[in-house]
Scaffold this motif. Structure first.
Motif, PDB file in Angstrom:
ATOM      1  N   TYR A   1      34.327  30.694  19.426  1.00 35.63           N
ATOM      2  CA  TYR A   1      34.248  30.374  17.931  1.00 35.63           C
ATOM      3  C   TYR A   1      35.011  29.005  17.889  1.00 35.63           C
ATOM      4  CZ  TYR A   1      33.792  35.474  16.926  1.00 35.63           C
ATOM      5  OH  TYR A   1      33.407  36.678  16.911  1.00 35.63           O
TER       6      TYR A   1
ATOM      7  N   LEU B   1      31.226  31.697  14.838  1.00 31.30           N
ATOM      8  CA  LEU B   1      30.460  32.007  16.061  1.00 31.30           C
ATOM      9  C   LEU B   1      29.799  30.872  16.731  1.00 31.30           C
ATOM     10  CD1 LEU B   1      30.548  34.255  18.500  1.00 31.30           C
ATOM     11  CD2 LEU B   1      28.521  34.829  17.364  1.00 31.30           C
TER      12      LEU B   1
ATOM     13  N   TYR C   1      27.547  33.943  22.315  1.00 28.78           N
ATOM     14  CA  TYR C   1      28.070  35.218  22.751  1.00 28.78           C
ATOM     15  C   TYR C   1      27.351  35.487  23.884  1.00 28.78           C
ATOM     16  CZ  TYR C   1      27.570  40.335  22.760  1.00 28.78           C
ATOM     17  OH  TYR C   1      27.415  41.681  23.134  1.00 28.78           O
TER      18      TYR C   1
ATOM     19  N   ILE D   1      23.633  35.919  25.115  1.00 34.95           N
ATOM     20  CA  ILE D   1      22.763  36.719  24.309  1.00 34.95           C
ATOM     21  C   ILE D   1      22.426  36.013  23.072  1.00 34.95           C
ATOM     22  CG2 ILE D   1      22.857  38.905  23.059  1.00 34.95           C
ATOM     23  CD1 ILE D   1      23.006  39.218  26.316  1.00 34.95           C
ATOM     24  N   ASP D   2      23.322  35.341  22.301  1.00 35.98           N
ATOM     25  CA  ASP D   2      22.748  34.449  21.212  1.00 35.98           C
ATOM     26  C   ASP D   2      23.711  33.336  21.207  1.00 35.98           C
ATOM     27  OD1 ASP D   2      22.786  35.685  17.749  1.00 35.98           O
ATOM     28  OD2 ASP D   2      22.513  33.861  18.774  1.00 35.98           O
TER      29      ASP D   2
ATOM     30  N   GLN E   1      29.421  46.182  23.258  1.00 42.70           N
ATOM     31  CA  GLN E   1      28.423  45.129  22.732  1.00 42.70           C
ATOM     32  C   GLN E   1      28.768  44.406  21.492  1.00 42.70           C
ATOM     33  OE1 GLN E   1      24.851  44.650  23.522  1.00 42.70           O
ATOM     34  NE2 GLN E   1      25.184  45.941  25.446  1.00 42.70           N
ATOM     35  N   GLY E   2      29.857  44.395  21.471  1.00 45.05           N
ATOM     36  CA  GLY E   2      30.718  43.452  20.389  1.00 45.05           C
ATOM     37  C   GLY E   2      31.029  44.137  19.173  1.00 45.05           C
ATOM     38  N   ASN E   3      30.708  45.436  18.804  1.00 45.07           N
ATOM     39  CA  ASN E   3      31.180  46.249  17.494  1.00 45.07           C
ATOM     40  C   ASN E   3      32.823  46.917  17.741  1.00 45.07           C
ATOM     41  OD1 ASN E   3      30.251  48.043  20.000  1.00 45.07           O
ATOM     42  ND2 ASN E   3      30.243  49.684  18.485  1.00 45.07           N
ATOM     43  N   GLN E   4      33.202  46.376  19.166  1.00 41.86           N
ATOM     44  CA  GLN E   4      34.797  46.760  19.155  1.00 41.86           C
ATOM     45  C   GLN E   4      35.719  45.625  18.890  1.00 41.86           C
ATOM     46  OE1 GLN E   4      35.845  49.827  20.183  1.00 41.86           O
ATOM     47  NE2 GLN E   4      33.842  50.484  20.136  1.00 41.86           N
ATOM     48  N   PRO E   5      36.574  45.816  18.392  1.00 39.68           N
ATOM     49  CA  PRO E   5      37.547  44.637  18.026  1.00 39.68           C
ATOM     50  C   PRO E   5      37.541  43.572  19.182  1.00 39.68           C
ATOM     51  CG  PRO E   5      38.649  46.830  17.478  1.00 39.68           C
ATOM     52  CD  PRO E   5      37.284  47.108  18.278  1.00 39.68           C
ATOM     53  N   GLN E   6      37.801  42.535  18.666  1.00 40.18           N
ATOM     54  CA  GLN E   6      37.821  41.397  19.625  1.00 40.18           C
ATOM     55  C   GLN E   6      39.186  40.823  19.734  1.00 40.18           C
ATOM     56  OE1 GLN E   6      34.820  38.319  18.641  1.00 40.18           O
ATOM     57  NE2 GLN E   6      33.200  39.886  18.249  1.00 40.18           N
TER      58      GLN E   6
ATOM     59  N   PHE F   1      41.499  37.701  20.892  1.00 39.07           N
ATOM     60  CA  PHE F   1      41.277  35.966  20.841  1.00 39.07           C
ATOM     61  C   PHE F   1      42.641  35.690  21.417  1.00 39.07           C
ATOM     62  CE2 PHE F   1      38.473  35.065  17.393  1.00 39.07           C
ATOM     63  CZ  PHE F   1      38.225  36.321  16.955  1.00 39.07           C
TER      64      PHE F   1
END
Lengths: 114, 114
Positions: free
Chosen positions: B35, B45, B48, B55-56, B98-103, B105
């Motif tokens: 980020y 962002l 990723y 992926i993106d 896949q990224g829906n879990q808390p990130q 930092f």
């Protein structure tokens, strides 16, 4: 209209006050909602993580999600000087690439005065 | 447990120089995010990775930016050539799934391009 709107503040309250922080969003595909706290010169740290509409409580913190109104809130009870930080709301939805991506509000800077 | 580790913490360099930012994600996390945070635009962002594969990268501002993840425990973000408008705080985050879990930092790299 931005996807996530958050009042940048700054917000200044006396110690012991109840603090209300809010975000609105426009993308109805958002499924997961988070609040992060960021101290100066540090990375964001997760405070609250919710999926469904309703309330979730953790100690002095309560997160509220209203999907019908596209509105989320974070309440801090008995605020302390150590709560002084920037609070970021974040939301995730599946992107076109098939993965979840977080979209952040710009953050609200909170100062709790002793 | 060690969190996300970023280096360097601060980087000051002249316009046109190559800049390399480094990130070590939390062990066991298979998703990694880069980020950029500025006052004007907040947290954005850039790219990723999932299981070391990009992926993106739709958030990468231009071809001067590139990112790699040669293995599960290391990623780099490179800017070549750097420009003053690249000055910002760059954060790395990691999570499981896949990224829906808390990130989670890191504490960021504060980059200043003169």
């Amino acid at each position: 209209q931005k996807e996530v709107e958050q009042d940048p503040g700054p917000l200044s309250v006396p110690e012991g006050a109840i603090v209300s922080l809010n975000c609105t969003y426009s993308n109805s595909a958002f499924q997961y909602f988070m609040w992060y706290r960021q101290y100066s010169r540090k990375g964001p740290e997760l405070l609250m993580y919710t999926y469904s509409s309703g309330n979730k409580e953790d100690g002095r913190f309560t997160a509220q999600v209203d999907k019908s109104s596209k509105y989320i809130s974070l309440f801090i009870r008995d605020s302390q000087p150590s709560d002084s930080a920037t609070y970021l709301c974040a939301m995730s939805a599946i992107s076109g690439a098939g993965s979840y991506q977080l979209t952040f509000g710009k953050g609200t800077k909170l100062s709790v005065i002793p | 447990d060690a969190g996300v580790i970023q280096s360097p913490r601060h980087e000051v360099t002249e316009m046109g120089q190559e800049v390399t930012l480094r990130c070590k994600p939390i062990s066991g996390h298979n998703s990694l995010f880069w980020y950029r945070q500025t006052m004007m635009r907040g947290l954005e962002l850039l790219i990723y990775f999932n299981n070391n594969v990009p992926i993106d990268d739709s958030g990468m501002p231009e071809d001067r930016f590139s990112a790699k993840m040669p293995n599960a425990s290391f990623s780099t973000l490179k800017i070549q050539p750097s420009e003053p408008r690249d000055s910002a705080v760059y954060f790395c985050a990691s999570t499981r799934g896949q990224g829906n879990q808390p990130q989670h930092f890191g504490d960021g790299t504060r980059l200043s391009i003169l």
